[in-house]
Design a protein around this motif. Sequence first.
Motif, mmCIF file in Angstrom:
data_model
loop_
_atom_site.group_PDB
_atom_site.id
_atom_site.type_symbol
_atom_site.label_atom_id
_atom_site.label_comp_id
_atom_site.label_asym_id
_atom_site.label_seq_id
_atom_site.Cartn_x
_atom_site.Cartn_y
_atom_site.Cartn_z
ATOM 1 N N THR A 147 0.806 -1.199 0.060
ATOM 2 C CA THR A 147 0.085 0.164 -0.091
ATOM 3 C C THR A 147 0.933 1.264 -0.001
ATOM 4 O OG1 THR A 147 -1.724 -1.113 1.335
ATOM 5 C CG2 THR A 147 -1.819 1.339 1.315
ATOM 6 N N PHE A 148 1.791 1.112 0.859
ATOM 7 C CA PHE A 148 2.780 2.357 0.710
ATOM 8 C C PHE A 148 3.456 2.795 -0.246
ATOM 9 C CE2 PHE A 148 6.997 4.514 1.467
ATOM 10 C CZ PHE A 148 6.626 5.585 2.319
ATOM 11 N N SER A 149 3.916 1.583 -1.141
ATOM 12 C CA SER A 149 4.431 1.865 -2.552
ATOM 13 C C SER A 149 3.563 2.170 -3.575
ATOM 14 C CB SER A 149 4.992 0.457 -2.882
ATOM 15 O OG SER A 149 5.363 0.469 -4.368
ATOM 16 N N GLN A 150 2.155 1.837 -3.479
ATOM 17 C CA GLN A 150 1.080 2.033 -4.509
ATOM 18 C C GLN A 150 0.810 3.815 -3.998
ATOM 19 O OE1 GLN A 150 -2.037 -0.414 -4.010
ATOM 20 N NE2 GLN A 150 -1.282 -1.860 -5.488
ATOM 21 N N LYS A 151 0.886 4.157 -2.546
ATOM 22 C CA LYS A 151 0.823 5.387 -2.384
ATOM 23 C C LYS A 151 1.777 6.444 -3.169
ATOM 24 C CE LYS A 151 0.800 8.664 1.469
ATOM 25 N NZ LYS A 151 0.990 9.104 2.685
ATOM 26 N N GLU A 152 3.106 6.011 -3.197
ATOM 27 C CA GLU A 152 4.123 6.985 -3.753
ATOM 28 C C GLU A 152 3.632 7.034 -5.207
ATOM 29 O OE1 GLU A 152 7.582 4.706 -2.809
ATOM 30 O OE2 GLU A 152 8.001 6.225 -0.926
ATOM 31 N N LYS A 153 3.068 5.928 -5.656
ATOM 32 C CA LYS A 153 3.038 6.106 -7.243
ATOM 33 C C LYS A 153 1.724 7.017 -7.472
ATOM 34 C CE LYS A 153 4.356 1.459 -8.460
ATOM 35 N NZ LYS A 153 4.131 0.156 -8.792
ATOM 36 N N LEU A 154 0.804 7.018 -6.499
ATOM 37 C CA LEU A 154 -0.107 7.794 -6.314
ATOM 38 C C LEU A 154 -0.140 9.546 -6.402
ATOM 39 C CD1 LEU A 154 -3.308 6.018 -4.318
ATOM 40 C CD2 LEU A 154 -3.093 6.745 -6.951
ATOM 41 N N GLN A 155 1.072 9.422 -5.445
ATOM 42 C CA GLN A 155 1.624 11.024 -5.221
ATOM 43 C C GLN A 155 2.253 11.538 -6.464
ATOM 44 O OE1 GLN A 155 4.353 10.080 -1.936
ATOM 45 N NE2 GLN A 155 2.799 10.905 -0.470
ATOM 46 N N GLU A 156 2.779 10.753 -7.490
ATOM 47 C CA GLU A 156 3.260 11.094 -8.760
ATOM 48 C C GLU A 156 2.221 11.589 -9.738
ATOM 49 O OE1 GLU A 156 5.705 8.118 -10.264
ATOM 50 O OE2 GLU A 156 7.175 8.023 -8.651
ATOM 51 N N LEU A 157 1.096 10.672 -9.451
ATOM 52 C CA LEU A 157 -0.068 11.032 -10.403
ATOM 53 C C LEU A 157 -0.792 12.296 -9.770
ATOM 54 C CD1 LEU A 157 -1.620 7.367 -10.718
ATOM 55 C CD2 LEU A 157 -0.573 8.880 -12.706
ATOM 56 N N LEU A 158 -0.970 12.193 -8.609
ATOM 57 C CA LEU A 158 -1.591 13.551 -8.035
ATOM 58 C C LEU A 158 -0.955 14.753 -8.438
ATOM 59 C CD1 LEU A 158 -3.526 14.929 -6.238
ATOM 60 C CD2 LEU A 158 -1.953 14.788 -4.323
ATOM 61 N N THR A 159 0.522 14.791 -8.405
ATOM 62 C CA THR A 159 1.305 16.153 -9.041
ATOM 63 C C THR A 159 0.859 16.225 -10.383
ATOM 64 O OG1 THR A 159 3.254 15.640 -7.416
ATOM 65 C CG2 THR A 159 3.620 17.135 -9.364
ATOM 66 N N GLU A 160 0.744 15.360 -11.285
ATOM 67 C CA GLU A 160 0.347 15.532 -12.930
ATOM 68 C C GLU A 160 -0.947 15.818 -12.765
ATOM 69 O OE1 GLU A 160 0.058 12.846 -16.880
ATOM 70 O OE2 GLU A 160 0.854 11.662 -14.881
ATOM 71 N N PHE A 161 -1.839 15.326 -11.831
ATOM 72 C CA PHE A 161 -3.230 16.041 -12.271
ATOM 73 C C PHE A 161 -3.482 17.279 -11.808
ATOM 74 C CE2 PHE A 161 -7.128 16.545 -9.123
ATOM 75 C CZ PHE A 161 -8.119 16.391 -10.201
ATOM 76 N N LEU A 162 -2.826 17.839 -10.500
ATOM 77 C CA LEU A 162 -2.844 19.197 -9.987
ATOM 78 C C LEU A 162 -2.309 19.935 -11.046
ATOM 79 C CD1 LEU A 162 -1.969 18.713 -6.287
ATOM 80 C CD2 LEU A 162 -4.092 19.093 -7.294
ATOM 81 N N ASP A 163 -1.132 19.763 -11.570
ATOM 82 C CA ASP A 163 -0.703 20.583 -12.903
ATOM 83 C C ASP A 163 -1.791 20.734 -14.049
ATOM 84 O OD1 ASP A 163 1.618 20.846 -11.761
ATOM 85 O OD2 ASP A 163 2.728 19.209 -12.729
#
Length: 206
Positions: free
Chosen positions: A185-201
């Motif tokens: 879950t922690f590993s997937q959260k890190e991938k979600l953080q990358e997607l979140l940065t892209e989404f917010l941009d």
Amino acid sequence: MLGNRRFLAIMIPCKNKAYDAKGREIYLDTPSEEQYRIYKALIKDELNRQEDEKQDGRCNIPTANGCTRRCPLRIPNPDYIPGGNQPKTIANRCEGCPYEPFRQGHTVIELSCLDHECENGEKEPYEAPSPKNYYAADRYEELSKEFVDFVRERKPRLAPLAEMLVREYKLTEASEELGRSTSTTFSQKEKLQELLTEFLDIAITL
């Protein structure tokens, strides 16, 4: 009851915490002295806030030696008699105070004090302007849904975790619900953080 206020509350142990092998929060055996210290730390901010409200607007009045002191909240009761039914002290009122010239204004006032008369001479209640972030919760829910949809398009297998995290689940709770290990879950959260940065941009650009 805490200080001079009543609260809707739930009881929680004032004990030290740790995590078990599955990452769940557990309470440890804690000495009563340590529990009391934790309790005092938890109520400190509220009691300090109440004390500030009591002292708000209290005057700094001159003393005989040229210094100043804060006007007391209570003064000796002239009608007090040991063994009688009168309290030893009474609330200190501003009416008739010889130090009226030194009186300060309150930093907190009731909104009703700001009521005013309209052009027709009728009394109108004061309406406080809405803060800039008044609709922040609605905007958060909207962005949360858009982010989950964004993840579902890019990385469908991460969508269930994204949905739980925007609903403010803890990682350990999400792991148990999804039947995954905490490390996964922690590993997937890190991938979600990358997607979140892209989404917010993208969201900010739009």
